[in-house]
Design a protein around this motif. Structure first.
Motif, mmCIF file in Angstrom:
data_model
loop_
_atom_site.group_PDB
_atom_site.id
_atom_site.type_symbol
_atom_site.label_atom_id
_atom_site.label_comp_id
_atom_site.label_asym_id
_atom_site.label_seq_id
_atom_site.Cartn_x
_atom_site.Cartn_y
_atom_site.Cartn_z
ATOM 1 N N HIS A 72 14.850 -32.457 1.739
ATOM 2 C CA HIS A 72 14.984 -33.926 2.710
ATOM 3 C C HIS A 72 15.867 -34.700 1.751
ATOM 4 O O HIS A 72 16.847 -35.301 2.159
ATOM 5 N N TYR A 73 15.372 -34.905 0.483
ATOM 6 C CA TYR A 73 16.494 -35.713 -0.454
ATOM 7 C C TYR A 73 17.708 -35.186 -0.831
ATOM 8 O O TYR A 73 18.563 -35.948 -1.077
ATOM 9 N N ALA A 74 17.817 -33.699 -0.531
ATOM 10 C CA ALA A 74 19.088 -33.429 -0.637
ATOM 11 C C ALA A 74 20.369 -33.851 0.640
ATOM 12 O O ALA A 74 21.196 -33.915 0.082
ATOM 13 N N TRP A 75 19.502 -33.865 1.711
ATOM 14 C CA TRP A 75 20.495 -34.608 2.710
ATOM 15 C C TRP A 75 20.540 -36.069 2.740
ATOM 16 O O TRP A 75 21.732 -36.373 2.739
ATOM 17 N N TRP A 76 19.431 -36.636 2.276
ATOM 18 C CA TRP A 76 19.617 -38.103 1.936
ATOM 19 C C TRP A 76 20.648 -38.561 1.044
ATOM 20 O O TRP A 76 21.409 -39.377 1.169
ATOM 21 N N THR A 77 20.511 -37.923 -0.043
ATOM 22 C CA THR A 77 21.195 -38.668 -1.308
ATOM 23 C C THR A 77 22.766 -38.144 -1.070
ATOM 24 O O THR A 77 23.488 -38.895 -1.490
ATOM 25 N N GLY A 78 23.069 -37.194 -0.156
ATOM 26 C CA GLY A 78 24.406 -36.863 -0.010
ATOM 27 C C GLY A 78 25.059 -37.526 1.313
ATOM 28 O O GLY A 78 26.136 -37.465 1.545
ATOM 29 N N HIS A 79 24.294 -38.269 1.802
ATOM 30 C CA HIS A 79 24.748 -39.170 3.110
ATOM 31 C C HIS A 79 25.632 -40.300 2.705
ATOM 32 O O HIS A 79 25.413 -40.854 1.680
ATOM 33 N N ALA A 125 22.411 -35.423 -5.676
ATOM 34 C CA ALA A 125 21.754 -36.542 -6.204
ATOM 35 C C ALA A 125 22.538 -37.047 -7.563
ATOM 36 O O ALA A 125 22.516 -38.323 -7.728
ATOM 37 N N ALA A 126 23.126 -36.167 -8.171
ATOM 38 C CA ALA A 126 23.738 -36.318 -9.500
ATOM 39 C C ALA A 126 25.066 -37.305 -9.312
ATOM 40 O O ALA A 126 25.063 -38.283 -9.934
ATOM 41 N N PRO A 127 25.880 -37.327 -8.569
ATOM 42 C CA PRO A 127 26.943 -38.318 -8.153
ATOM 43 C C PRO A 127 26.363 -39.477 -7.892
ATOM 44 O O PRO A 127 26.699 -40.706 -8.334
ATOM 45 N N ALA A 128 25.472 -39.676 -7.189
ATOM 46 C CA ALA A 128 24.938 -41.107 -6.546
ATOM 47 C C ALA A 128 24.325 -41.676 -7.937
ATOM 48 O O ALA A 128 24.356 -42.986 -8.055
ATOM 49 N N LEU A 129 23.444 -41.026 -8.749
ATOM 50 C CA LEU A 129 22.865 -41.685 -9.941
ATOM 51 C C LEU A 129 23.873 -41.852 -10.858
ATOM 52 O O LEU A 129 23.721 -42.991 -11.682
ATOM 53 N N ALA A 130 24.837 -41.216 -10.798
ATOM 54 C CA ALA A 130 26.116 -41.737 -11.865
ATOM 55 C C ALA A 130 26.832 -42.764 -11.417
ATOM 56 O O ALA A 130 27.000 -43.817 -12.349
#
Length: 834
Positions: free
Chosen positions: A446-453, A487-492
């Protein structure tokens, strides 16, 4: 409603059909309304089209110190030095936030408002003295460490102190969350971003320390885990701040040099515990419940959390018993679910009240119990209430958070909620952790889909970093790689770089186990870029070299180029750290030949050229043939003279300059060289003449032939009297050959050598140039037991054509036929068998 397992499927389809990091549309659930769906937009593929075009990747550009970081979710982040105009803007410190902006950011750092009925606020009991003391110490600029066990009300006390200290400091009150943070760097960055208006900028360490040193605020740090030298570094970096540090008794202790005041929190008294229980239950207590509360206070040492949980047990008991005492006499209606003759539920036992998690969880709704299973699978982290409908499979599961908070099963930690102290262990013992692997896998998908949206901002991903990291650690390797990749690009971009680094390390390990070489190369590249931005050059070089090697094996040209660019920056920074200076600027200087011209020539008026002092490089301009007077001093003049737009008249020719005559020093050097050459020729001729003389000797003495038979007697040379130490020893006497003469003339005795010092043909003089392949014979004859030298063994036995010559002296190697005959064995000896 059916539990949605479509999140993993969406993640699998995303990994198979699109580049990693490209967001996809939300998965369709059972609550979708196909009849009222909107018309197809540009993102919807037309009938007959091959596939849906992927959404654009979210690319964010940040400024980190002296670098420009472009976060690219597809190919990896790119880093380059700042441009000159951007470097000037980056050197200026950003402006501080206004009071309204700080209040908005402080609200974002608190837990969000929950849907459903509001949770009643509980009073702060028996904390007036501690509250007054804390406000007084903070007003004096002193830092305080508030120590109390879990469940003692530290967070509620911090909220009260924050309201009292709102106007004491120029930069207001800043709230920080210390849960899970072992290093002070990320806390300093959060403090810097809270006070200063930093958009798309993350300062380096120099800018960070210079900025936080001027912050004057009261910092409330809850759930502190720092201690020792790390805490000292945090306090030294912010000398104008007063800290209120809330920590558990088992947290790391501060160092002896830390100037901190200590305040301890204990349990509540008997009367305060009864008042808190009544306020949380919403009704007065009966005598039985009052006695039960006194026993609970003795067992729990008066911790407020235990009485909040006890109030939840009383409310659930009232619901099971059919309501409160006021409506017991009322007859239930037709449509009421309360039975007419309800069974009486007694008070919980003291053991159940001391560990109430299992009993409380058994009496909450099904959605709340599913949320508890998810929290147990995520290590105590409860996801945001907006994610619970997708994780649990119930559209109304978001209201379960308020239900769990009212029961005391969860507590606020920064902007999120976690299971209360001891609740996770009690639920796991009750069997809530049996499906932890499946729950973690569902959360990771779920978080893999959500963080990449594309609609999810990096700030929302950073607020959910705790649950993302927990799902990353509990999922399988395939789901972990997919989650870390998105998630890594969003946290960066948030920038929450401590969580970014943890996600990258977990993703690299999961990719290695899963055999995903391309993803492993991406994670190593990102780790190298992160280390470069933080100034850890050795770590950056190791990570980038690993990424370049992996991408070279995959023939990933674009990724390899990006890695080599970052590695070149690491090399430049390493050289600067070692003290290497940049290339000096170029300067133009008049050539010396122009200064040597006589007055009136082409170089008149230029003067002697003076080389500038220092390490600046000097470029000399070669004069153009036929150039008029006046040497160029700038590049524009040089190019203007070399490429003229219009024809110019031919200048006057340069005067002839006579070459200087050679002085006495040059002639002396020539004579010495000629003498050395003559001596070399004379020495070479002497050597050649001596060699030819040695070759023309008619009779060359040879060494006695030694029989190859093992039992042959050894030959002992006779001693010649009168032999001095400087003369050659006498030649050995060869034994008589059996059956024949030993001399050419037929004599029966060997020839006696002449006296020492008498020249003769049998004793030639020493050869000044012995052959290079055979050393000269020894001056002392070898003992009887010593074999002859290795260079004079008899050659391959061949029948001789002439009788052997009697040996008369040591062997001198030559190329004449006499030496060949002397080395042949006697005729009487039979050749050895080959």
């Amino acid at each position: 409603m059916e539990r949605t397992q479509g999140q993993p499927g969406q993640g699998e389809r995303a990994a198979a059909g699109r580049p990693a990091g490209t967001p996809v549309t939300a998965p369709a659930t059972a609550t979708a309304k196909p009849a009222t769906a909107k018309p197809a937009t540009a993102k919807t593929p037309a009938p007959g089209s091959a596939a849906q075009p992927p959404a654009p990747a979210r690319v964010v550009t940040l400024t980190s110190g002296e670098f420009t970081l472009t976060v690219n979710p597809v190919d990896g982040s790119e880093i380059e030095p700042l441009r000159p105009e951007a470097r000037q803007a980056a050197g200026r410190r950003p402006a501080k936030r206004s009071a309204a902006s700080r209040a908005e950011r402080d609200a974002a750092a608190r837990p969000p408002a929950l849907p459903g009925p509001p949770v009643p606020a509980l009073p702060l009991l028996a904390r007036a003295d501690e509250r007054e003391r804390l406000v007084r110490l903070l007003g004096r600029g002193r830092s305080v460490r508030l120590t109390g066990p879990a469940g003692s009300g530290r967070t509620v006390l911090l909220d009260a102190v924050a309201a009292d200290c709102a106007d004491l400091a120029p930069d207001g009150v800043v709230r920080l969350d210390g849960h899970g943070r072992q290093q002070p760097a990320e806390l300093l960055h959060t403090l810097y971003a809270t006070v200063y208006d930093t958009r798309d900028e993350r300062p380096d360490r120099t800018q960070l320390l210079a900025g936080v040193a001027e912050i004057g605020a009261i910092v409330l740090l809850d759930d502190l885990e720092l201690g020792g030298a790390a805490l000292d570094e945090l306090l030294r970096a912010t000398p104008e701040c007063a800290y209120l540090l809330a920590a558990a008794p088992d947290a790391k202790a501060p160092s002896d040099d830390a100037n901190l005041e200590e305040v301890f929190l204990g349990g509540l008294g008997r009367a305060d515990c009864a008042r808190l229980l009544e306020a949380a239950a919403g009704r007065p207590l009966t005598d039985e419940e009052t006695a039960w509360a006194e026993d609970l206070r003795f067992a729990s040492e008066g911790l407020p959390l235990r009485f909040v949980q006890a109030a939840g047990l009383l409310r659930q008991r009232d619901e099971l018993n059919g309501g409160s005492a006021d409506d017991e006499d009322e007859e239930p209606g037709v449509f009421e679910e309360r039975p007419r003759d309800p069974s009486h539920v007694p008070l919980p036992t003291l053991a159940q009240a001391a560990a109430p998690a299992e009993l409380l969880a058994s009496r909450v709704s099904e959605s709340a119990r599913a949320a508890l299973r998810t929290a147990c699978a995520l290590g105590g982290e409860l996801p945001h209430h907006a994610h619970l409908p997708a994780l649990v499979g119930d559209t109304h599961a978001d209201a379960a958070v308020a239900e769990l908070l009212g029961c005391g099963l969860i507590t606020p930690v920064g902007p999120r909620y976690r299971l209360a102290e001891g609740v996770a262990r009690q639920l796991e013992e009750a069997g809530y952790g049996e499906s932890a692997a499946e729950e973690a896998r569902t959360a990771a998908r779920h978080y893999a889909w959500w963080t990449g949206h594309a609609s999810v901002t990096p700030e929302r991903v950073a607020a959910e970093a705790g649950a993302v990291l927990a799902a990353l650690g509990g999922a399988d390797v395939v789901a972990a790689v997919l989650l870390a990749r998105t998630a890594a690009p969003a946290l960066a971009a948030a920038p929450s770089w401590e969580a970014w680094g943890r996600v990258l390390r977990s993703g690299a390990e999961a990719a290695r186990k899963a055999g995903e070489v391309a993803e492993q190369a991406y994670f190593h590249h990102e780790l190298g870029v992160l280390a470069l931005c933080e100034g850890r050059l050795d770590r950056a070089r190791a990570e980038l070299e690993a990424s370049i090697g992996l991408r070279g094996a995959l023939a990933d040209k674009r990724g390899t180029v990006a890695g080599r660019r970052a590695l070149a920056l690491v090399t430049d920074r390493d050289r600067e750290a070692m003290g290497a200076k940049a290339s000096p600027p170029l300067r133009l200087e008049a050539p010396p030949v122009l200064a040597a011209l006589p007055p009136g020539g082409a170089g008149a008026g230029t003067g002697a050229a003076v080389r500038p002092a220092g390490s600046e490089a000097v470029t000399q301009v070669t004069p153009v043939i036929g150039k008029p007077a006046g040497a160029p001093t700038t590049l524009s003049q040089v190019y203007a003279d070399a490429f003229t737009a219009a024809p110019q008249p031919a200048p006057a020719p340069l005067p002839f300059v006579r070459r200087p005559e050679p002085g006495p020093g040059r002639s002396r050097k020539t004579v010495l060289l000629a003498a050395a050459g003559a001596l070399t020729v004379v020495a070479l001729g002497t050597v050649v003449g001596l060699s030819l003389t040695a070759e023309e000797d008619p009779e060359q003495p040879v060494e006695p032939t030694v029989s190859s038979t093992p039992d042959a007697p050894a030959v002992t040379p006779p001693q010649v009297p009168g032999n001095s130490g400087n003369d050659s020893p006498a030649d050995p006497v060869a034994p008589a050959s059996p059956g024949g003469d030993s001399t050419r003339g037929g004599g029966s005795a060997p020839t006696t050598p002449p006296p020492a010092g008498t020249p003769g043909p049998q004793q030639p003089g020493p050869d000044p140039t012995p052959p290079a392949t055979t050393p000269p014979p020894a001056t002392t004859p070898p003992p009887a037991t010593t074999p002859p030298p290795a260079t004079t063994p008899p050659a391959t036995p061949t029948p001789p054509t002439t009788p052997p010559v009697t040996p008369t002296g040591p062997t001198t190697p030559t190329t004449s036929t006499t030496s060949t005959e002397a080395q042949s064995p006697p005729a009487s000896q039979s050749p050895p068998t080959i």
